[in-house]
Motif scaffolding. Structure first.
Motif, PDB file in Angstrom:
ATOM      1  N   ILE A 107      33.479  37.489  14.848  1.00 48.99           N
ATOM      2  CA  ILE A 107      32.543  38.612  14.915  1.00 48.99           C
ATOM      3  C   ILE A 107      32.700  39.359  16.232  1.00 48.99           C
ATOM      4  O   ILE A 107      32.727  40.598  16.264  1.00 48.99           O
ATOM      5  CB  ILE A 107      31.097  38.115  14.740  1.00 48.99           C
ATOM      6  CG1 ILE A 107      30.901  37.584  13.315  1.00 48.99           C
ATOM      7  CG2 ILE A 107      30.090  39.229  15.040  1.00 48.99           C
ATOM      8  CD1 ILE A 107      29.552  36.939  13.074  1.00 48.99           C
ATOM      9  N   ASP A 108      32.834  38.609  17.323  1.00 48.96           N
ATOM     10  CA  ASP A 108      32.970  39.257  18.632  1.00 48.96           C
ATOM     11  C   ASP A 108      34.226  40.123  18.698  1.00 48.96           C
ATOM     12  O   ASP A 108      34.216  41.188  19.321  1.00 48.96           O
ATOM     13  CB  ASP A 108      33.009  38.200  19.735  1.00 48.96           C
ATOM     14  CG  ASP A 108      33.050  38.833  21.120  1.00 48.96           C
ATOM     15  OD1 ASP A 108      32.038  39.434  21.507  1.00 48.96           O
ATOM     16  OD2 ASP A 108      34.096  38.739  21.780  1.00 48.96           O
ATOM     17  N   ILE A 117      28.617  49.235  18.136  1.00 48.69           N
ATOM     18  CA  ILE A 117      28.111  48.696  16.881  1.00 48.69           C
ATOM     19  C   ILE A 117      27.164  47.517  17.097  1.00 48.69           C
ATOM     20  O   ILE A 117      26.319  47.224  16.256  1.00 48.69           O
ATOM     21  CB  ILE A 117      29.294  48.272  15.976  1.00 48.69           C
ATOM     22  CG1 ILE A 117      30.103  49.501  15.573  1.00 48.69           C
ATOM     23  CG2 ILE A 117      28.813  47.545  14.744  1.00 48.69           C
ATOM     24  CD1 ILE A 117      29.321  50.514  14.763  1.00 48.69           C
ATOM     25  N   ALA A 118      27.299  46.835  18.229  1.00 47.06           N
ATOM     26  CA  ALA A 118      26.483  45.637  18.465  1.00 47.06           C
ATOM     27  C   ALA A 118      24.992  45.943  18.375  1.00 47.06           C
ATOM     28  O   ALA A 118      24.225  45.161  17.797  1.00 47.06           O
ATOM     29  CB  ALA A 118      26.810  45.029  19.828  1.00 47.06           C
ATOM     30  N   GLY A 119      24.564  47.069  18.932  1.00 48.28           N
ATOM     31  CA  GLY A 119      23.156  47.432  18.873  1.00 48.28           C
ATOM     32  C   GLY A 119      22.662  47.608  17.450  1.00 48.28           C
ATOM     33  O   GLY A 119      21.532  47.246  17.106  1.00 48.28           O
ATOM     34  N   ILE A 157      21.653  32.537  18.317  1.00 48.23           N
ATOM     35  CA  ILE A 157      23.030  33.043  18.236  1.00 48.23           C
ATOM     36  C   ILE A 157      23.027  34.558  18.046  1.00 48.23           C
ATOM     37  O   ILE A 157      23.764  35.291  18.714  1.00 48.23           O
ATOM     38  CB  ILE A 157      23.778  32.363  17.074  1.00 48.23           C
ATOM     39  CG1 ILE A 157      23.957  30.873  17.348  1.00 48.23           C
ATOM     40  CG2 ILE A 157      25.148  33.025  16.854  1.00 48.23           C
ATOM     41  CD1 ILE A 157      24.421  30.078  16.140  1.00 48.23           C
ATOM     42  N   HIS A 158      22.211  35.018  17.137  1.00 46.58           N
ATOM     43  CA  HIS A 158      22.125  36.449  16.824  1.00 46.58           C
ATOM     44  C   HIS A 158      21.750  37.249  18.066  1.00 46.58           C
ATOM     45  O   HIS A 158      22.379  38.261  18.380  1.00 46.58           O
ATOM     46  CB  HIS A 158      21.078  36.647  15.718  1.00 46.58           C
ATOM     47  CG  HIS A 158      20.870  38.062  15.315  1.00 46.58           C
ATOM     48  ND1 HIS A 158      21.388  38.593  14.162  1.00 46.58           N
ATOM     49  CD2 HIS A 158      20.180  39.084  15.906  1.00 46.58           C
ATOM     50  CE1 HIS A 158      21.046  39.867  14.059  1.00 46.58           C
ATOM     51  NE2 HIS A 158      20.307  40.186  15.106  1.00 46.58           N
ATOM     52  N   THR A 159      20.728  36.772  18.767  1.00 52.30           N
ATOM     53  CA  THR A 159      20.248  37.501  19.944  1.00 52.30           C
ATOM     54  C   THR A 159      21.326  37.579  21.015  1.00 52.30           C
ATOM     55  O   THR A 159      21.538  38.635  21.626  1.00 52.30           O
ATOM     56  CB  THR A 159      18.993  36.819  20.510  1.00 52.30           C
ATOM     57  OG1 THR A 159      17.989  36.772  19.497  1.00 52.30           O
ATOM     58  CG2 THR A 159      18.463  37.593  21.705  1.00 52.30           C
ATOM     59  N   GLY A 163      22.967  41.045  21.344  1.00 55.13           N
ATOM     60  CA  GLY A 163      22.102  41.607  22.372  1.00 55.13           C
ATOM     61  C   GLY A 163      22.691  41.614  23.767  1.00 55.13           C
ATOM     62  O   GLY A 163      22.233  42.360  24.639  1.00 55.13           O
ATOM     63  N   ARG A 164      23.724  40.796  23.993  1.00 52.29           N
ATOM     64  CA  ARG A 164      24.248  40.692  25.361  1.00 52.29           C
ATOM     65  C   ARG A 164      24.880  41.992  25.830  1.00 52.29           C
ATOM     66  O   ARG A 164      24.993  42.228  27.034  1.00 52.29           O
ATOM     67  CB  ARG A 164      25.259  39.558  25.450  1.00 52.29           C
ATOM     68  CG  ARG A 164      26.600  39.845  24.826  1.00 52.29           C
ATOM     69  CD  ARG A 164      27.509  38.617  24.901  1.00 52.29           C
ATOM     70  NE  ARG A 164      28.880  38.964  24.588  1.00 52.29           N
ATOM     71  CZ  ARG A 164      29.336  39.180  23.355  1.00 52.29           C
ATOM     72  NH1 ARG A 164      28.512  39.056  22.331  1.00 52.29           N
ATOM     73  NH2 ARG A 164      30.591  39.498  23.165  1.00 52.29           N
ATOM     74  N   TYR A 165      25.282  42.868  24.896  1.00 57.15           N
ATOM     75  CA  TYR A 165      25.882  44.130  25.288  1.00 57.15           C
ATOM     76  C   TYR A 165      24.877  45.060  25.959  1.00 57.15           C
ATOM     77  O   TYR A 165      25.259  46.046  26.579  1.00 57.15           O
ATOM     78  CB  TYR A 165      26.486  44.833  24.063  1.00 57.15           C
ATOM     79  CG  TYR A 165      27.783  44.207  23.603  1.00 57.15           C
ATOM     80  CD1 TYR A 165      29.002  44.610  24.140  1.00 57.15           C
ATOM     81  CD2 TYR A 165      27.790  43.200  22.649  1.00 57.15           C
ATOM     82  CE1 TYR A 165      30.192  44.037  23.726  1.00 57.15           C
ATOM     83  CE2 TYR A 165      28.977  42.622  22.231  1.00 57.15           C
ATOM     84  CZ  TYR A 165      30.173  43.042  22.783  1.00 57.15           C
ATOM     85  OH  TYR A 165      31.348  42.459  22.375  1.00 57.15           O
TER      86      TYR A 165
END
Length: 221
Positions: A107-108, A117-119, A157-159, A163-165
């Motif tokens: 996914i990464d 797209i991450a947001g 995991i999802h967050t 979210g790290r971006y």
């Protein structure tokens, strides 16, 4: 055929053909999604709208609604396309933690290929790609976690994954002279850290924590 008609046929000045006057060719889902991705990668997710999509496709805004019901459907199409190539590892790939890391890494890789797209996936993953959400759940269940902890683990995991971006430590100036002591001590290390450092440390810490949870639950049986 008269001389004027023959001349028109030769020089191409005859009446425009029917295709030019008729309805524009139908759009495909690929054309719609590609245009949307172009907008996101060029100007960011907030710039994507049905109006911008119509302009990029060269169609009227009302025409665009003939293909996509609205912005939310468009966003889900974009999200699904982004993750379509992510492979779900089967049990032959290794233990649950190896399969979990492979899925996260897959996914990464797509997130890095599609900046912005991450947001969207942070907000719309459950609507956009339940295939991958289900794969996460299946791996965590196979690890032996209770179902309640499976949900909590996926949320973590999802967050982190999406979210790290939104965390931008690089905006902090490490040259500042008025920093409090702990911050002044650690900021000199900031220039030597890169995206892969943050990612690997975060995922390894996350998976290590899940291994501990699994071991605790197995020990309680």
């Amino acid at each position: 055929m008269g001389s004027n008609d023959r001349a028109a046929a030769v020089d191409g000045s005859a009446t425009p053909n029917r295709r030019a006057r008729g309805r524009p060719p139908s759009l495909t889902e690929d054309q719609i999604v590609n245009a949307a991705l172009d907008i996101v990668m060029t100007d960011g997710l907030d710039a994507l709208s049905m109006r911008r999509l119509s302009q990029r496709l060269g169609r009227s805004q009302m025409a665009a609604y003939s293909y996509v019901a609205g912005k939310q459907e468009l966003l889900d199409l974009v999200a699904r396309r982004t993750l379509a190539d992510v492979q779900v590892p089967d049990e032959s790939a290794g233990s649950w933690d190896i399969r979990l890391r492979l899925l996260i890494d897959g996914i990464d890789a797509q997130l890095r290929r599609h900046p912005g797209i991450a947001g969207l996936l942070l907000q719309r993953m459950l609507h956009s790609d339940r295939r991958l959400v289900d794969a996460f759940m299946a791996i965590l269940i196979s690890a032996g976690l209770p179902e309640r902890q499976v949900l909590l683990s996926y949320a973590m995991i999802h967050t982190y994954l999406f979210g790290r971006y939104q965390v931008a430590l690089t905006e902090v100036s490490h040259d500042a002279t008025d920093l409090p002591p702990a911050l002044a001590r650690v900021l000199p290390h900031l220039p030597g850290l890169h995206g892969a450092d943050y990612y690997n440390f975060g995922i390894e810490t996350l998976v290590d924590g899940l291994r501990t949870r699994v071991a605790e639950h197995v020990g309680e049986r």
